[in-house]
Design a protein around this motif. Structure first.
Motif, PDB file in Angstrom:
ATOM      1  N   THR A 232      -3.382 -14.859  -9.176  1.00 40.21           N
ATOM      2  CA  THR A 232      -3.499 -13.700  -8.283  1.00 40.21           C
ATOM      3  C   THR A 232      -4.952 -13.252  -8.204  1.00 40.21           C
ATOM      4  O   THR A 232      -5.618 -13.076  -9.232  1.00 40.21           O
ATOM      5  CB  THR A 232      -2.623 -12.540  -8.783  1.00 40.21           C
ATOM      6  OG1 THR A 232      -1.256 -12.950  -8.786  1.00 40.21           O
ATOM      7  CG2 THR A 232      -2.781 -11.322  -7.883  1.00 40.21           C
ATOM      8  N   LYS A 233      -5.456 -13.045  -6.981  1.00 33.91           N
ATOM      9  CA  LYS A 233      -6.818 -12.558  -6.779  1.00 33.91           C
ATOM     10  C   LYS A 233      -6.807 -11.037  -6.761  1.00 33.91           C
ATOM     11  O   LYS A 233      -5.946 -10.409  -6.142  1.00 33.91           O
ATOM     12  CB  LYS A 233      -7.384 -13.089  -5.464  1.00 33.91           C
ATOM     13  CG  LYS A 233      -7.525 -14.601  -5.411  1.00 33.91           C
ATOM     14  CD  LYS A 233      -8.077 -15.045  -4.065  1.00 33.91           C
ATOM     15  CE  LYS A 233      -8.209 -16.560  -3.985  1.00 33.91           C
ATOM     16  NZ  LYS A 233      -8.707 -17.000  -2.663  1.00 33.91           N
TER      17      LYS A 233
ATOM     18  N   GLN B 155     -10.800   1.820  -5.287  1.00 32.14           N
ATOM     19  CA  GLN B 155      -9.891   0.944  -4.554  1.00 32.14           C
ATOM     20  C   GLN B 155      -9.547  -0.258  -5.432  1.00 32.14           C
ATOM     21  O   GLN B 155     -10.371  -0.715  -6.217  1.00 32.14           O
ATOM     22  CB  GLN B 155     -10.531   0.416  -3.267  1.00 32.14           C
ATOM     23  CG  GLN B 155     -10.733   1.422  -2.173  1.00 32.14           C
ATOM     24  CD  GLN B 155     -11.330   0.773  -0.923  1.00 32.14           C
ATOM     25  OE1 GLN B 155     -12.013  -0.236  -0.997  1.00 32.14           O
ATOM     26  NE2 GLN B 155     -11.071   1.355   0.230  1.00 32.14           N
ATOM     27  N   ILE B 156      -8.341  -0.765  -5.257  1.00 34.50           N
ATOM     28  CA  ILE B 156      -7.951  -2.034  -5.859  1.00 34.50           C
ATOM     29  C   ILE B 156      -7.115  -2.798  -4.839  1.00 34.50           C
ATOM     30  O   ILE B 156      -6.215  -2.227  -4.215  1.00 34.50           O
ATOM     31  CB  ILE B 156      -7.181  -1.835  -7.185  1.00 34.50           C
ATOM     32  CG1 ILE B 156      -6.825  -3.199  -7.791  1.00 34.50           C
ATOM     33  CG2 ILE B 156      -5.960  -0.952  -6.991  1.00 34.50           C
ATOM     34  CD1 ILE B 156      -6.254  -3.105  -9.187  1.00 34.50           C
ATOM     35  N   SER B 157      -7.462  -4.064  -4.629  1.00 30.18           N
ATOM     36  CA  SER B 157      -6.743  -4.922  -3.688  1.00 30.18           C
ATOM     37  C   SER B 157      -6.247  -6.152  -4.428  1.00 30.18           C
ATOM     38  O   SER B 157      -6.978  -6.736  -5.238  1.00 30.18           O
ATOM     39  CB  SER B 157      -7.648  -5.336  -2.521  1.00 30.18           C
ATOM     40  OG  SER B 157      -8.095  -4.215  -1.803  1.00 30.18           O
ATOM     41  N   ILE B 158      -5.014  -6.545  -4.143  1.00 33.42           N
ATOM     42  CA  ILE B 158      -4.377  -7.661  -4.838  1.00 33.42           C
ATOM     43  C   ILE B 158      -3.826  -8.639  -3.812  1.00 33.42           C
ATOM     44  O   ILE B 158      -3.132  -8.233  -2.867  1.00 33.42           O
ATOM     45  CB  ILE B 158      -3.238  -7.163  -5.750  1.00 33.42           C
ATOM     46  CG1 ILE B 158      -3.784  -6.184  -6.800  1.00 33.42           C
ATOM     47  CG2 ILE B 158      -2.534  -8.329  -6.422  1.00 33.42           C
ATOM     48  CD1 ILE B 158      -2.702  -5.529  -7.625  1.00 33.42           C
TER      49      ILE B 158
ATOM     50  N   ARG C  92      -3.063  -3.052  -1.220  1.00 28.39           N
ATOM     51  CA  ARG C  92      -4.245  -2.245  -1.502  1.00 28.39           C
ATOM     52  C   ARG C  92      -3.854  -0.819  -1.859  1.00 28.39           C
ATOM     53  O   ARG C  92      -2.991  -0.214  -1.232  1.00 28.39           O
ATOM     54  CB  ARG C  92      -5.179  -2.221  -0.292  1.00 28.39           C
ATOM     55  CG  ARG C  92      -6.510  -1.540  -0.552  1.00 28.39           C
ATOM     56  CD  ARG C  92      -7.394  -1.489   0.683  1.00 28.39           C
ATOM     57  NE  ARG C  92      -6.876  -0.587   1.695  1.00 28.39           N
ATOM     58  CZ  ARG C  92      -6.201  -0.939   2.762  1.00 28.39           C
ATOM     59  NH1 ARG C  92      -5.942  -2.216   2.978  1.00 28.39           N
ATOM     60  NH2 ARG C  92      -5.764  -0.048   3.625  1.00 28.39           N
ATOM     61  N   LEU C  93      -4.493  -0.304  -2.916  1.00 32.30           N
ATOM     62  CA  LEU C  93      -4.314   1.090  -3.324  1.00 32.30           C
ATOM     63  C   LEU C  93      -5.681   1.760  -3.337  1.00 32.30           C
ATOM     64  O   LEU C  93      -6.609   1.278  -3.995  1.00 32.30           O
ATOM     65  CB  LEU C  93      -3.676   1.176  -4.709  1.00 32.30           C
ATOM     66  CG  LEU C  93      -3.503   2.588  -5.288  1.00 32.30           C
ATOM     67  CD1 LEU C  93      -2.533   3.407  -4.438  1.00 32.30           C
ATOM     68  CD2 LEU C  93      -3.029   2.531  -6.744  1.00 32.30           C
TER      69      LEU C  93
ATOM     70  N   ALA D 120      -1.279   0.390   0.943  1.00 30.14           N
ATOM     71  CA  ALA D 120      -1.262  -0.437   2.153  1.00 30.14           C
ATOM     72  C   ALA D 120      -0.797  -1.850   1.854  1.00 30.14           C
ATOM     73  O   ALA D 120      -0.951  -2.367   0.729  1.00 30.14           O
ATOM     74  CB  ALA D 120      -2.657  -0.476   2.779  1.00 30.14           C
ATOM     75  N   ASN D 121      -0.240  -2.468   2.891  1.00 29.88           N
ATOM     76  CA  ASN D 121       0.132  -3.874   2.843  1.00 29.88           C
ATOM     77  C   ASN D 121      -0.399  -4.559   4.095  1.00 29.88           C
ATOM     78  O   ASN D 121      -0.216  -4.072   5.215  1.00 29.88           O
ATOM     79  CB  ASN D 121       1.652  -4.045   2.768  1.00 29.88           C
ATOM     80  CG  ASN D 121       2.087  -5.499   2.917  1.00 29.88           C
ATOM     81  OD1 ASN D 121       2.668  -5.885   3.924  1.00 29.88           O
ATOM     82  ND2 ASN D 121       1.786  -6.314   1.926  1.00 29.88           N
ATOM     83  N   ASP D 122      -1.075  -5.692   3.907  1.00 28.34           N
ATOM     84  CA  ASP D 122      -1.675  -6.468   4.996  1.00 28.34           C
ATOM     85  C   ASP D 122      -1.060  -7.860   4.963  1.00 28.34           C
ATOM     86  O   ASP D 122      -1.246  -8.603   4.004  1.00 28.34           O
ATOM     87  CB  ASP D 122      -3.194  -6.533   4.798  1.00 28.34           C
ATOM     88  CG  ASP D 122      -3.907  -7.148   5.988  1.00 28.34           C
ATOM     89  OD1 ASP D 122      -3.460  -8.198   6.461  1.00 28.34           O
ATOM     90  OD2 ASP D 122      -4.937  -6.581   6.410  1.00 28.34           O
TER      91      ASP D 122
END
Length: 822
Positions: A519-520, A552-555, A566-567, A603-605
């Motif tokens: 996981t990135k 911010q943190i994005s996974i 993303r949070l 968020a979800n992308d």
């Protein structure tokens, strides 16, 4: 046909809008790093053919045509990037890649546009979309209003509200330089031109909340615009019934100097004359803007951004008839005017930016800017009205006319307002790269000097009796009793302010990327500070200081589905700008505190394919808790603050946007938003804020005729549920709140491409000089919806009734547009 579709997708992704034909094709451009600085010595290879970028980042490469080829960009200090192209013979394709260390650009470029900003939660908009989508105020703001979290109920204004905020809560940057709007604008039809010239734009990034610490101190959103660096000489133009524009690209022989310059002229007579008020209206809105770049060496770059804008607004209303009421009781307001309004808004803006980059992992930027605005509002308008019932009998000779008068009266408005503001900024920014993490920092000093004089009064007369303001005692009760109190204006505001504000602000921000298993994960944490003091008022302003932590943190999980989660969270402050310091009596309150808001965005992308074409589904859930709120009212686009910080508020909702190729080779999107925002002033309880939008639906759609691909269709549709507003200015919102009707707007454009790069067969006459030439037809307000921006309140002293008459905006308007590129 499939190969052509692939090329179009690739061009949309990189924001470049042209292609051409050859036995060999030519690829050229400027290679930039993540800080938008030129990168030298980049290897550009296509099979056995290759070249290198020069000291200015410029490269040019001849590649095979009429077949799929892969071009690879590599550099010892940056991530390798690649693009898959299919170019026609003789095609000159411009591609300006962005190479960086934080993310990779690998494989075929057939994913959606704006993919490179997904981990930061930024929406990117291509310049071609900005220029082609129709709107009464076409440009960046016109497109923003189709996004889920962005709301506006005026097509005559470029101002917008984001997720419960107001027009003053949005940051706007051009080339990392903050830009400003005029102060005294009170209606959308006075605004004229947006600062951003779409003819000069290379990239547009937008964040609706939870943005990083490197951006400034506002509560709602960030609009970050980059102007392009041209690689060759060129020009483009546009002309229509609403005005025209021209833009020029210039490059020196050694490629060290480059400049883009745009000139615009706007006349809104076509739009304003479609309103119910008949006027003599002669506005002139014009500006000239330039962005000059100088590459002194591989390590040193200079640039200048300048703008001169002049808006002359002359307005002489003549008559008005507004029909309202119900089918059972139709009514009308007839108004006859005397007098006129003459306003002038002149702004001058200049900024110098220099970048020093001793190596690939470190750079420094110094930015200085100066903004000067002089604004005048002068009007004396007498409105004599007649309010009555409309004859609804179709067989009657007076059908549609006022058959019975219920009230008569007059209203006299006077203003002599003058403002002169000078805002100076000096900023130093730095960037450090340690491969696995990066550090951004900056410090900034701002000095704001404002000289302001306000003289406004209004007198209202009904049936021969002057109506005093509600706060004056004793209350009038004519004709039933004699009034013995003083005769005073219904509204009377007089103030003179000489205000100076000194500000020190800065930020530090850390970015990193890692992996947890397969996981990135991307991390971002930052801290801002802001110190300010208000001087020059009778009351001594105290120095105030705030801290603003943000993260911010994005996974991106290692799933078969391409998803990013993303949070974002942070404490955001908005130190008061000049308008927020002015109370309802227009005097400056120097100790107004910064409004603060806690942002929480989840968020979800999701990137996917449908019909074998790329799509993106973006969904965001957000909550904002606000304290020290400075309550306000909105009249058209003018905001009046209470300047007391006596409220708290919240905003919550969710946004959804589906973006992709609904029609092969074109970019379109559907957006939906839900918003609930309320405020609690002095613990009286929660009521709706002026931007409580509730529901929003937006559509941006592009299409073309399969048998005639040169015939394009563009549709821009917005639906907003009604905002709270249109109440009398003196009304206590806890006792009375009015909600305007729903805002519905559809603009459609049809364009016929006469000449383009792919098929320019006209070589024997002057038309052969054009790279592109198109003629278009636009229909604004396609369905002729009656949208109201405010209400006019009419009183009748006999019946004691007060009537809200909607102030409708533009009706259906037809426009013809001609565009070209040399």
């Amino acid at each position: 046909m499939k190969s052509i579709q692939k090329v179009i997708v690739q061009l949309l992704f990189f924001g470049i809008g042209f292609s051409s034909l050859a036995q060999n094709a030519k690829l050229r451009g400027i290679i930039l790093d993540e800080n938008k600085q030129a990168v030298a010595h980049v290897s550009v290879a296509c099979g056995s053919v290759g070249t290198q970028s020069n000291l200015n980042g410029f490269y040019e490469l001849s590649i095979p045509s009429n077949k799929k080829v892969t071009v690879v960009f590599s550099h010892v200090a940056l991530k390798t990037s690649s693009i898959v192209l299919f170019l026609k013979s003789n095609e000159n394709f411009e591609f300006n890649p962005v190479m960086n260390t934080r993310q990779e650009q690998m494989g075929e470029v057939v994913v959606t546009a704006k993919n490179n900003k997904r981990i930061q939660g930024i929406t990117s908009i291509t310049p071609e979309v900005l220029r082609k989508i129709p709107g009464a105020n076409a440009g960046v703001e016109n497109i923003l209003k189709t996004l889920a979290g962005v709301n506006s109920n005026s097509e005559l204004s470029t101002q917008y509200a984001v997720r419960g905020g107001n027009y003053d809560e949005n940051l706007v940057y051009v080339n990392e330089i903050e830009v400003y709007r005029p102060f005294l604008i009170r209606s959308g039809q006075q605004e004229g031109l947006s600062f951003t010239n779409t003819d000069l734009v290379q990239n547009v990034d937008f964040s609706a909340g939870g943005f990083q610490a490197k951006y400034g101190d506002k509560l709602s959103s960030v609009l970050d615009i980059t102007y392009r660096k041209p690689t060759d000489f060129g020009a483009n133009f546009e002309g229509s019934f609403l005005g025209g524009s021209m833009a020029f690209d210039a490059v020196s022989k050694d490629k060290k100097w480059s400049a883009v310059t745009g000139v615009r002229y706007r006349n809104n007579s076509l739009l304003v004359k479609s309103q119910e008020t008949q006027t003599n209206y002669t506005p002139t809105f014009a500006d000239i803007q330039t962005n000059i770049n100088y590459q002194a060496s591989a390590k040193w770059q200079w640039s200048f951004l300048g703008n001169i804008s002049k808006n002359n607004y002359q307005y002489q209303p003549l008559t008005r008839q507004t029909n309202f009421g119900t089918l059972d009781q139709p009514m009308a307001l007839l108004v006859y005017y005397e007098g006129q309004e003459k306003d002038q808004y002149a702004t001058y803006f200049g900024a110098v930016k220099t970048t020093f980059k001793p190596n690939e992992s470190f750079n420094l930027k110094f930015i200085s800017s100066l903004y000067h605005t002089t604004e005048q509002e002068n009007f004396d308008i007498l409105a004599q009205y007649r309010l009555g019932e409309v004859d609804a009998n179709v067989a009657s000779e007076t059908y549609g006319k006022v058959s019975y008068t219920q009230g008569i009266g007059s209203q006299l408005n006077h203003a002599r307002n003058n403002l002169d503001a000078l805002i100076a900024n000096i900023e130093l920014k730095g960037f450090h790269d340690w491969k696995k993490s990066q550090l951004d920092w900056g410090v900034k000093y701002t000095r704001e000097s404002i000289r302001d004089r306000v003289v406004e009064w209004e007198v209202i007369d009904s049936a021969g009796f002057s109506i005093p303001p509600p706060i004056v005692l004793p209350q009038k009760n004519e004709p039933y009793s004699v009034y013995t109190g003083p005769l005073v204006p219904y509204q009377n505001v007089r103030a003179t302010n000489f205000t100076t504000i000194n500000r020190f602000s800065g930020f530090v921000q850390w970015n990193s990327k890692s992996t947890i298993g397969a996981t990135k994960v991307w991390y971002n944490a930052g801290l801002r500070f802001h110190n300010w003091e208000v001087l020059g008022t009778d009351e001594l302003g105290k120095s105030q200081f705030v801290w603003s932590p943000r993260a911010q943190i994005s996974i991106q999980p290692n799933w078969e589905k391409d998803m990013v989660f993303r949070l974002s969270s942070g404490l955001y402050f908005q130190p008061p700008f000049y308008r927020e310091l002015r109370g309802t009596d227009s005097t400056v309150q120097p100790n107004v505190k910064a409004q603060q808001s806690v942002h929480l965005v989840l968020a979800n992308d999701y990137n996917f394919k449908m019909w074998n074409r790329p799509f993106k589904l973006l969904s965001e859930l957000y909550y904002k808790s606000m304290s020290d709120v400075n309550t306000y009212t909105i009249d058209n686009v003018r905001i009046r603050y209470a300047a007391n910080n006596l409220a708290k508020a919240y905003a919550q909702g969710f946004d959804i946007r589906l973006n992709g190729e609904f029609v092969s080779g074109t970019e379109s999107w559907f957006s939906f938003g839900y918003l609930k925002t309320e405020e609690n002033s002095e613990n009286k309880g929660y009521i709706a804020r002026p931007t409580d939008q509730l529901l929003k639906f937006g559509l941006l759609f592009q299409d073309y005729m399969p048998t005639i691909p040169s015939m394009k269709v563009y549709l821009n549709l917005v639906y907003n549920t009604g905002l709270p507003g249109g109440s009398p200015s003196y009304a206590d919102p806890y006792l009375y709140q009015n909600r305007l009707r729903d805002y519905r707007r559809a603009d459609v454009g049809f364009s016929k491409i006469l000449i383009d790069n792919k098929n320019n067969s006209i070589k024997n006459n002057w038309l052969g000089n054009f790279k592109e030439l198109a003629v278009g037809v636009e229909l604004f307000n396609l369905f002729n919806n009656q949208n109201a921006i405010t209400n006019t309140w009419v009183r009748d002293v006999y019946s004691k009734n007060q009537y809200a008459i909607p102030n409708y905006m533009t009706t259906r308007v037809f426009n013809i547009k001609l565009t070209g590129k040399l």
